[in-house]
Scaffold this motif. Structure first.
Motif, mmCIF file in Angstrom:
data_model
loop_
_atom_site.group_PDB
_atom_site.id
_atom_site.type_symbol
_atom_site.label_atom_id
_atom_site.label_comp_id
_atom_site.label_asym_id
_atom_site.label_seq_id
_atom_site.Cartn_x
_atom_site.Cartn_y
_atom_site.Cartn_z
ATOM 1 N N ALA A 14 18.812 56.565 41.134
ATOM 2 C CA ALA A 14 17.596 55.513 41.272
ATOM 3 C C ALA A 14 16.112 56.311 39.854
ATOM 4 O O ALA A 14 15.180 55.371 39.957
ATOM 5 N N LEU A 15 16.111 57.477 40.312
ATOM 6 C CA LEU A 15 15.702 57.953 38.580
ATOM 7 C C LEU A 15 15.414 57.184 36.673
ATOM 8 O O LEU A 15 14.472 57.123 36.579
ATOM 9 N N ILE A 16 17.005 56.706 37.613
ATOM 10 C CA ILE A 16 17.047 55.938 36.129
ATOM 11 C C ILE A 16 16.122 54.753 36.475
ATOM 12 O O ILE A 16 16.056 54.404 35.262
ATOM 13 N N ALA A 17 16.843 54.371 37.263
ATOM 14 C CA ALA A 17 15.513 52.813 37.493
ATOM 15 C C ALA A 17 14.628 53.283 37.389
ATOM 16 O O ALA A 17 13.427 52.100 36.144
ATOM 17 N N GLY A 18 13.457 54.571 37.648
ATOM 18 C CA GLY A 18 12.536 54.578 37.656
ATOM 19 C C GLY A 18 12.007 54.808 36.219
ATOM 20 O O GLY A 18 11.199 54.224 35.753
ATOM 21 N N LEU A 19 12.692 55.294 35.474
ATOM 22 C CA LEU A 19 12.646 55.505 33.811
ATOM 23 C C LEU A 19 12.585 54.184 32.982
ATOM 24 O O LEU A 19 11.932 53.964 31.997
ATOM 25 N N VAL A 20 14.045 53.302 33.099
ATOM 26 C CA VAL A 20 13.327 51.887 32.952
ATOM 27 C C VAL A 20 12.597 50.948 32.883
ATOM 28 O O VAL A 20 12.088 50.779 32.216
ATOM 29 N N GLY A 21 12.081 51.664 34.302
ATOM 30 C CA GLY A 21 11.145 50.288 34.730
ATOM 31 C C GLY A 21 9.860 51.159 33.890
ATOM 32 O O GLY A 21 8.573 50.087 32.801
ATOM 33 N N VAL A 22 9.713 52.660 33.145
ATOM 34 C CA VAL A 22 8.448 52.701 32.087
ATOM 35 C C VAL A 22 8.906 52.285 31.347
ATOM 36 O O VAL A 22 7.840 52.051 30.726
ATOM 37 N N ALA A 23 10.252 52.651 30.480
ATOM 38 C CA ALA A 23 10.263 51.888 29.125
ATOM 39 C C ALA A 23 10.250 49.957 29.121
ATOM 40 O O ALA A 23 9.659 49.140 28.062
ATOM 41 N N ALA A 24 10.747 49.363 30.332
ATOM 42 C CA ALA A 24 9.924 48.288 29.860
ATOM 43 C C ALA A 24 8.552 47.484 30.423
ATOM 44 O O ALA A 24 8.292 46.468 29.822
ATOM 45 N N ASP A 25 8.249 48.311 30.743
ATOM 46 C CA ASP A 25 6.943 48.521 30.343
ATOM 47 C C ASP A 25 5.999 48.768 29.942
ATOM 48 O O ASP A 25 5.290 48.087 29.298
ATOM 49 N N ARG A 26 6.519 50.095 28.795
ATOM 50 C CA ARG A 26 6.238 50.082 27.649
ATOM 51 C C ARG A 26 6.185 48.209 26.683
ATOM 52 O O ARG A 26 5.518 48.379 25.486
ATOM 53 N N LEU A 27 7.547 48.650 26.856
ATOM 54 C CA LEU A 27 8.099 46.386 25.791
ATOM 55 C C LEU A 27 6.644 45.397 26.396
ATOM 56 O O LEU A 27 7.375 44.317 25.833
ATOM 57 N N HIS A 28 6.493 45.887 27.673
ATOM 58 C CA HIS A 28 5.803 44.356 28.067
ATOM 59 C C HIS A 28 6.462 43.380 29.009
ATOM 60 O O HIS A 28 5.811 42.432 28.655
ATOM 61 N N VAL A 29 7.296 43.893 29.474
ATOM 62 C CA VAL A 29 8.329 43.125 30.002
ATOM 63 C C VAL A 29 7.474 43.000 32.012
ATOM 64 O O VAL A 29 7.039 43.547 32.660
ATOM 65 N N ASP A 30 7.094 42.032 31.983
ATOM 66 C CA ASP A 30 6.410 41.155 33.254
ATOM 67 C C ASP A 30 7.339 42.378 34.824
ATOM 68 O O ASP A 30 8.985 42.271 34.906
#
Length: 416
Positions: free
Chosen positions: A174-190
């Motif tokens: 789950a921690l990895i999922a949260g960190l990937v979410g941060v990276a996706a937000d920085r890359l402007h993934v909807d």
């Protein structure tokens, strides 16, 4: 294994207890484990009663001696359960040879978990399918959710090799999922803080333990049922904590009060089949058996979609009706194939589990503690109510047919 007396341990009774321990640790329901013990007693010529608790199994012999096998039912390995039940099945054909049972039980214990690469791929396909079901509008959302879940699957296996227990594995993924979410937000993934992080977390939900807990409560094994549900709650808390901490690294939070877009029936049913085919890999189901949860999952999801769109019923009612149909279909499948009902049942209805609402509610509670607003309170109350009602509907719908089967079987035995 321990006894409460000084007499030598009876080998046949030890075999009965060892068999029950493999089934119990492998995710078999308590009722089916107790039935297996009765059949094995008959085949081996032993007599005794199994007393299951959360921390151990106790076998009370005919002379009052008590044998104890430590262990908690925190795992699911359907290969081990199926191999062990194959031994138990022969008990009704006549006397069993203790040495043969011992050898085959040792072989059942050695049945492996799913291959790590396949496990990771199943995490990806399961999360990607759930993203589609929950209304992902962009291919990037599905792909990033799948990648996040795959990385989480690899991390879970790595933690397991380091002897990390289930809660640590769930937290890490789950921690990895949260960190990937941060990276996706920085890359402007909807939907980076919505489906991108929530769908990988969904593949961590301890569905078989929730269903086994519901079955135990229906059978008035209250202490064991409460323990199973408490363990499930701890696992969900570990998942939510990992998500929140991962997202907080980028100053983000789980989107609260979000709703997904509607999905066409054909796409919804196909994605449900992919999700239902992914979860058996998590539970190490023999591959030849995966067709059953896929078929049932697609059918009940079609019923669920139709109930929501054509009959306009609420989510909880649709979930209950769908799960009831799944339960009626899965009960004979589980008994015929001798595999854990809870694992097959959960795989069949996994796409209906309201994990999104659970995690959004927990995130909302964290946000509410620091910045309470009426709007946030309304959103988290809505998410919490939907989650509770749908989980109750799913658990009841799946558990009632199994409970009815157990009662009918007990009545037949009593009449005989």
């Amino acid at each position: 294994m321990q006894t409460d007396g000084s007499d030598p341990t009876e080998p046949a009774s030890d075999l009965v207890l060892d068999t029950a321990a493999v089934l119990y640790a492998g995710g078999q329901s308590t009722g089916m484990t107790l039935a297996a013990v009765d059949r094995l007693n008959s085949g081996l010529g032993t007599s005794g009663t199994l007393v299951p608790t959360w921390a151990s199994l106790q076998f009370v012999g005919r002379g009052g001696e008590v044998r104890v096998a430590p262990g908690s039912p925190t795992g699911v390995n359907m290969r081990r359960v199926a191999a062990t039940m194959a031994v138990v099945d022969r008990a009704q054909d006549g006397p069993l040879d203790a040495d043969t049972v011992r050898d085959e039980l040792a072989s059942a214990r050695e049945q492996p978990v799913s291959n790590t690469l396949l496990f990771s791929v199943a995490c990806a396909t399961g999360a990607g399918a759930l993203a589609i079901i929950f209304g992902a509008q962009q291919p990037a959302v599905v792909l990033v959710a799948a990648l996040s879940a795959a990385l989480g699957g690899l991390a879970r296996r790595a933690v397991a090799r380091l002897h990390g227990e289930v809660l640590t594995q769930a937290f890490t993924a789950a921690l990895i999922a949260g960190l990937v979410g941060v990276a996706a937000d920085r890359l402007h993934v909807d939907d980076a803080t919505g489906l991108v992080v929530l769908c990988p977390a969904m593949v961590l939900v301890p569905g078989p333990h929730i269903l086994n807990g519901a079955l135990d409560l229906l059978s008035l094994r209250v202490a064991l049922g409460a323990a199973r549900l408490g363990y499930s709650a701890l696992t969900l808390t570990a998942i939510a904590t990992g998500l929140i901490l991962g997202l907080s690294a980028g100053g983000l939070g789980i989107a609260v009060g979000q709703t997904g877009a509607s999905v066409p029936m054909g796409v919804d049913v196909l994605a449900a089949g992919i999700a239902a085919g992914s979860y058996p890999v998590f539970f190490s189901m023999p591959y030849r058996m995966i067709v059953w949860p896929v078929a049932v999952g697609m059918l009940v999801h079609a019923v669920h979609w139709w109930a929501l769109t054509a009959w306009h019923v609420d989510l909880a009612t649709a979930a209950f009706c769908s799960a009831l149909i799944a339960g009626v279909l899965v009960v004979p499948i589980a008994h015929t194939l001798r595999i854990p009902f809870a694992a097959v049942g959960f795989a069949s209805v996994v796409a209906l589990v309201p994990g999104v609402y659970v995690f959004r509610m927990l995130s909302g509670l964290v946000n509410f503690a620091s910045a309470p607003t009426p709007e946030l309170l309304t959103a988290l109350a809505f998410d919490g109510a939907i989650a509770a009602l749908v989980v109750a509907g799913l658990a009841s719908g799946l558990a009632l047919p199994m409970h009815a089967y157990a009662v009918a079987s007990a009545n037949r035995v009593t009449r005989v």
